[in-house]
Write an enzyme that holds these catalytic residues in place. Structure first.
Site, mmCIF file in Angstrom:
data_model
loop_
_atom_site.group_PDB
_atom_site.id
_atom_site.type_symbol
_atom_site.label_atom_id
_atom_site.label_comp_id
_atom_site.label_asym_id
_atom_site.label_seq_id
_atom_site.Cartn_x
_atom_site.Cartn_y
_atom_site.Cartn_z
ATOM 1 N N ASN A 13 1.002 -1.350 0.004
ATOM 2 C CA ASN A 13 0.087 0.195 0.184
ATOM 3 C C ASN A 13 1.240 0.992 0.366
ATOM 4 O O ASN A 13 1.769 2.176 0.510
ATOM 5 C CB ASN A 13 -0.535 0.219 1.197
ATOM 6 N N LYS B 59 0.202 4.107 -0.118
ATOM 7 C CA LYS B 59 -0.760 5.215 0.246
ATOM 8 C C LYS B 59 -0.377 6.454 -0.843
ATOM 9 O O LYS B 59 -0.787 6.077 -1.997
ATOM 10 C CB LYS B 59 -0.389 5.631 1.826
ATOM 11 N N HIS C 248 -9.336 0.766 6.082
ATOM 12 C CA HIS C 248 -8.087 1.068 6.373
ATOM 13 C C HIS C 248 -8.026 2.481 7.962
ATOM 14 O O HIS C 248 -9.367 2.990 7.642
ATOM 15 C CB HIS C 248 -7.424 1.240 5.411
ATOM 16 N N GLU D 215 -6.700 4.363 8.456
ATOM 17 C CA GLU D 215 -6.230 6.587 7.964
ATOM 18 C C GLU D 215 -8.055 5.916 7.191
ATOM 19 O O GLU D 215 -7.780 7.739 7.270
ATOM 20 C CB GLU D 215 -5.230 6.018 6.949
ATOM 21 N N GLU E 152 -4.380 -5.126 11.444
ATOM 22 C CA GLU E 152 -4.084 -3.983 11.318
ATOM 23 C C GLU E 152 -4.221 -3.189 12.658
ATOM 24 O O GLU E 152 -4.927 -1.956 12.614
ATOM 25 C CB GLU E 152 -3.485 -3.498 9.934
ATOM 26 N N GLY F 11 2.709 2.931 10.369
ATOM 27 C CA GLY F 11 3.727 3.839 10.007
ATOM 28 C C GLY F 11 4.023 3.989 11.745
ATOM 29 O O GLY F 11 5.333 4.681 11.542
ATOM 30 N N SER G 27 3.771 -1.695 10.519
ATOM 31 C CA SER G 27 5.455 -1.728 10.443
ATOM 32 C C SER G 27 6.180 -3.043 9.814
ATOM 33 O O SER G 27 7.279 -3.259 10.135
ATOM 34 C CB SER G 27 5.982 -1.016 11.948
HETATM 35 P P1 13P Z 1 3.350 0.422 7.620
HETATM 36 O O1 13P Z 1 3.753 -0.797 6.647
HETATM 37 O O2 13P Z 1 4.272 1.503 7.114
HETATM 38 O O3 13P Z 1 2.628 0.345 9.106
HETATM 39 O O4 13P Z 1 1.505 0.405 7.204
HETATM 40 C C1 13P Z 1 0.578 -0.383 7.392
HETATM 41 C C2 13P Z 1 -0.481 -0.083 6.921
HETATM 42 O O5 13P Z 1 -1.113 0.994 6.826
HETATM 43 C C3 13P Z 1 -0.533 -0.627 5.455
HETATM 44 O O6 13P Z 1 -1.925 -0.497 5.134
#
Ligand code: 13P
Length: 259
Positions: free
Chosen positions: A11, A13, A96, A98, A168, A174, A214
């Protein structure tokens, strides 16, 4: 989705422009061999999906939308529908953290997006996970329960076969603070128990569940060896083609080790 393939999803983002994403895919295609047992899915910016869909070998990489609106068409300025993505992407992220926390996607939105994806032959990857506070209050299983009930409310047993779940934990996204494998196992077991409760034992054993938060090339194997984990949803580490190709190689080996 059947669990016969490990799913590795990158992803991006809101990172990499169209040109950068296209170069990245070219680079990754040189680094990664197609494995029958590993499915690699890329979720670049929506702007790049069409170009990349023409560029990639679809046996090597599948594509995912990071987000979409749940209505198929109409006066919804700025939105992209699942019906417009149909034929371009094979997967779509839904729920997700976010989207839930920054853009306030509600359970109602999320369940409508799951339906829109299925209606348009796109496999929804339904993301669930608790915040740090919910975890500290011992509410992880309850949060997962509520998010699954919310997202899957209108999903039939047949439709469930077309869905992937991603665990997640919000606090691990992140932050560099990845979850302990034991905790991931416990959470995914709670997810499978909930699926068992809703759809029966067979469905709970067959549904594909990913971990995300992460994940790096160094930590990927810690999760991939877990019997309940069927793949990874990778954010930051997917932006580096070398790191991501290492994760894909580990998925191939991880599956070999599980067999
Ligand atoms: P990170 O791997 O940057 O922590 O992000 C995970 C994520 O949100 C994947 O959708």
């Amino acid at each position: 989705m059947a669990r016969n393939k490990t799913l590795i999803v990158g992803n991006f983002k809101m990172n990499l422009g169209v040109g950068e994403a296209s170069l990245y895919v070219h680079e990754l295609s040189q680094l990664v061999k197609s494995h029958n047992d590993v499915e690699v899915v890329l979720a670049p910016t929506a702007l790049a999906l069409q170009t990349i869909s023409l560029q990639v070998n679809h046996r090597q990489f599948k594509l995912a939308a990071q987000n979409f609106y749940w209505r198929d068409h109409g006066a919804y300025t700025g939105e992209i529908s699942a019906s417009q993505l149909r034929g371009i992407v094979q997967f779509g992220l839904v729920g997700h953290s976010e989207r839930r926390h920054i853009f306030h996607d509600s359970d109602k939105d999320i369940r409508a997006k799951v339906q829109a994806a299925i209606r348009n032959h796109i496999t929804p990857i339904l993301c669930v996970g608790e915040t740090a506070f919910e975890r500290s209050e011992g509410e992880t299983a309850a949060v997962l329960h509520d998010q699954l009930i919310g997202g899957l409310a209108n999903v039939t047993s047949d439709e469930l076969e077309e869905i992937v779940i991603a665990y997640e934990p919000v606090w691990a996204i992140g932050t560099g603070q990845n979850a302990l494998p034991h905790d991931v196992s416990m959470a995914i077991r709670a997810i499978r128990n909930q699926i068992k409760h809703l759809y029966g034992a067979k469905a709970s054993e067959e549904i594909q569940v990913l971990y995300g938060g992460s994940v790096t090339a160094d930590s990927a194997s810690d999760y991939l060896v877990l019997p309940d984990v069927d793949g990874l949803l990778v954010g930051g580490a997917s932006l580096d083609a070398h790191a991501f190709s290492d994760i894909i190689k580990k998925a191939h080996k991880g599956l070999a080790a599980k067999r």
